[in-house]
Design an enzyme around this catalytic site. Structure first.
Site, short mmCIF file in Angstrom:
data_model
loop_
_atom_site.label_atom_id
_atom_site.label_comp_id
_atom_site.label_asym_id
_atom_site.label_seq_id
_atom_site.Cartn_x
_atom_site.Cartn_y
_atom_site.Cartn_z
N LYS A 108 -6.77 5.46 -19.74
CA LYS A 108 -6.98 5.93 -21.11
C LYS A 108 -5.73 5.70 -21.97
O LYS A 108 -5.32 4.57 -22.11
CB LYS A 108 -7.43 7.39 -21.07
CG LYS A 108 -8.57 7.66 -20.06
CD LYS A 108 -9.80 6.89 -20.45
CE LYS A 108 -10.99 6.96 -19.53
NZ LYS A 108 -10.95 7.45 -18.22
N ASP A 148 -5.27 18.34 -15.71
CA ASP A 148 -5.62 16.97 -16.11
C ASP A 148 -5.15 16.79 -17.55
O ASP A 148 -5.70 17.39 -18.47
CB ASP A 148 -7.13 16.73 -15.96
CG ASP A 148 -7.50 15.26 -16.18
OD1 ASP A 148 -6.83 14.62 -17.01
OD2 ASP A 148 -8.45 14.78 -15.55
N TYR A 162 -14.27 16.17 -16.91
CA TYR A 162 -14.90 14.84 -16.92
C TYR A 162 -16.03 14.87 -15.88
O TYR A 162 -15.87 15.45 -14.79
CB TYR A 162 -13.84 13.78 -16.59
CG TYR A 162 -14.46 12.46 -16.19
CD1 TYR A 162 -15.34 11.81 -17.05
CD2 TYR A 162 -14.18 11.88 -14.97
CE1 TYR A 162 -15.94 10.61 -16.69
CE2 TYR A 162 -14.76 10.68 -14.59
CZ TYR A 162 -15.64 10.05 -15.46
OH TYR A 162 -16.22 8.87 -15.09
N ARG A 173 0.85 -1.21 0.00
CA ARG A 173 0.00 0.00 0.00
C ARG A 173 0.88 1.25 0.00
O ARG A 173 0.50 2.28 -0.53
CB ARG A 173 -0.96 0.00 1.20
CG ARG A 173 -1.70 1.32 1.39
CD ARG A 173 -3.02 1.19 2.14
NE ARG A 173 -2.97 0.36 3.32
CZ ARG A 173 -2.41 0.70 4.50
NH1 ARG A 173 -1.87 1.89 4.65
NH2 ARG A 173 -2.42 -0.14 5.50
N1 LCS Z 1 -9.90 12.68 -16.06
C1 LCS Z 1 -10.42 12.62 -17.30
C2 LCS Z 1 -10.10 13.70 -18.28
C3 LCS Z 1 -11.24 11.56 -17.65
O1 LCS Z 1 -11.75 11.52 -18.87
C4 LCS Z 1 -11.54 10.56 -16.68
C5 LCS Z 1 -12.45 9.42 -16.97
C6 LCS Z 1 -10.99 10.67 -15.40
C7 LCS Z 1 -10.15 11.75 -15.13
C8 LCS Z 1 -11.23 9.66 -14.32
O2 LCS Z 1 -10.44 8.55 -14.57
P1 LCS Z 1 -10.81 7.04 -14.08
O3 LCS Z 1 -11.07 7.13 -12.62
O4 LCS Z 1 -12.03 6.63 -14.84
O5 LCS Z 1 -9.59 6.28 -14.41
N2 LCS Z 1 -13.17 9.57 -18.16
C9 LCS Z 1 -14.10 8.78 -18.61
C10 LCS Z 1 -14.87 9.06 -19.76
O6 LCS Z 1 -14.83 10.09 -20.43
N3 LCS Z 1 -15.67 8.05 -20.01
O7 LCS Z 1 -15.58 7.06 -19.04
C11 LCS Z 1 -14.56 7.48 -18.08
#
Ligand code: LCS
Length: 396
Positions: free
Chosen positions: A211, A186, A111, A58
């Site tokens: 992503k 971000d 997001y 952790r």
């Molecule tokens: N930042 C951005 C720009 C994102 O598009 C997402 C998720 C996150 C943070 C969060 O990341 P995660 O916790 O999912 O790894 N974006 C998504 C989207 O546009 N569609 O499904 C998830």
């Protein structure tokens, strides 16, 4: 290595742990919860900091460390902290930098999960968020006016999800710095191969490693890269005890994904440009949002701060949401799913899916129209994606 390597080379090399007797090319996955102590004094020394080594995954794990080092190098950061998801990375930043009574300033186009965390959940902790509407992203006076004596950080996403608004990183970083505040960017949509916010004055970047970094749609992960002062604060104030650590297996998959990041980002960008140009000329399309198009309001900024324009496109079709739904239901190759940055082309409807966390008025302020469709261009042949979009729009 003394001379700095290009990001393309950094992405490929450095995946081996400090020499193992077996001389593996690729580091093994250290799939272990805990680490053995040589004796009691050794264990106690690891706890009081007089000795260095691994204790418990952790807190730190060699495979996760490799990913953190790689991201730090790619972003030009001192250090990085890997987390269980992109949301955990964002939560780690805000929860370690803010206390009740303080606030953060954020560009409103985010997001939907980030928006919900800021807009709803931070309130329960007594932390206020001041959202700047999309119309003011380029307005220094409006950005400055949103900051007060209790502001502790400034947060932007660029290109922004889902509108592809391009936010001027140097402008926001300059204003944040004048007020002694960190700008957090971000960088998920661009990846460090296309955009390096720290070089433009940001304090740290966050990523959904789910992503482009992972790139294959098979893991959830996140990362924060920035100054050591910030990463130490994050470890102390958040990740060690709230516990959103990344699994070594997922860290290893992200490390593997990053080896092809440069190639993938080039292909995503080239295909997205071809598809955006085709969409812009297609009679049933009302508007196309792609930073690479000269008609995009953020094109000049994108040229300055990005190496290429990435794989994300948004568009509106004639007939609005009804026609958009019909078109999405007719697609055969493009897959109807949220997420992005995968090998497969994914399509979704932000207002009812990723950005359903915004109220209609909040969506309007963020520039997200009800008919907007978001396309994550994959690695297929772009002509096949175009043919699929065309067959889905040609009828009806
Ligand atoms: N930042 C951005 C720009 C994102 O598009 C997402 C998720 C996150 C943070 C969060 O990341 P995660 O916790 O999912 O790894 N974006 C998504 C989207 O546009 N569609 O499904 C998830």
């Amino acid at each position: 290595m003394h001379t700095p390597l290009s990001p393309e080379t950094e992405a490929v090399h450095g995946n081996s742990a400090s020499p193992l007797p077996t001389l593996d090319l690729v580091a093994p996955i250290h799939m272990t919860s805990t680490f053995r102590f040589q004796d009691v004094d050794h264990g106690a020394g690891l706890f009081d900091g007089s000795r260095e080594g691994y204790v418990y995954s952790r807190m730190a794990n060699p495979t996760v460390d490799l990913l953190q080092e790689k991201l730090a190098r790619l972003e030009g950061a001192e250090d990085a902290v890997a987390t269980a998801s992109g949301m955990a990375a964002i939560a780690a930043v805000v929860m370690s930098l803010l206390k009740p009574g303080e606030n953060l300033v954020a560009a409103a186009t985010l997001y939907g999960g980030t928006f919900a965390l800021f807009n709803t959940h931070l309130k329960r902790w007594g932390i206020a968020v001041r959202f700047l509407p999309a119309a003011c992203f380029g307005d220094p006076a409006a950005i400055t006016a949103a900051i007060d004596s209790e502001t502790r950080l400034v947060f932007i996403e660029t290109p922004a999800n889902p509108t592809l608004d391009v936010v001027d990183i140097a402008l926001w970083a300059g204003i944040a710095r004048q007020h002694g505040l960190p700008l957090i960017v971000d960088n998920t949509f661009a990846s460090p191969l296309l955009q390096r916010p720290l070089a433009l004055g940001a304090e740290a970047v966050v990523h959904s490693a789910t992503k482009y970094l992972g790139g294959h749609g098979d893991i959830i992960g996140g990362i924060v890269a920035g100054s050591r002062k910030l990463t130490e604060r994050i470890r102390e104030n958040y990740t060690h005890l709230f516990g959103p650590c990344l699994s070594p297996f997922n860290a290893w998959l992200v490390l593997r994904g990053i080896k092809t990041l440069a190639l993938r980002m080039r292909r995503h960008s080239e295909s997205a440009m071809a598809i955006a140009q085709w969409l812009a000329g297609y009679p049933k399309i009302e508007r196309v949002y792609y930073p690479g198009l000269e008609s995009h309001p953020g094109h000049a900024i994108a040229r300055r701060q990005m190496k290429a324009f990435g794989g994300m496109i948004a568009f509106e079709i004639t007939g609005g949401l009804t026609a958009g739904k019909q078109m999405m239901n007719r697609l055969r190759l493009c897959t109807l799913a949220v997420s992005l940055g995968d090998c497969e082309t994914l399509i979704q409807h932000p207002a009812s899916m990723t950005h359903a966390t915004y109220s209609p008025a909040e969506r309007q302020a963020a520039g997200i129209s009800d008919g907007l469709i978001r396309l994550s261009v994959g690695l297929e042949a772009p002509e096949d994606i175009i043919a699929d979009l065309e067959q889905a729009m040609a009828r009806g």
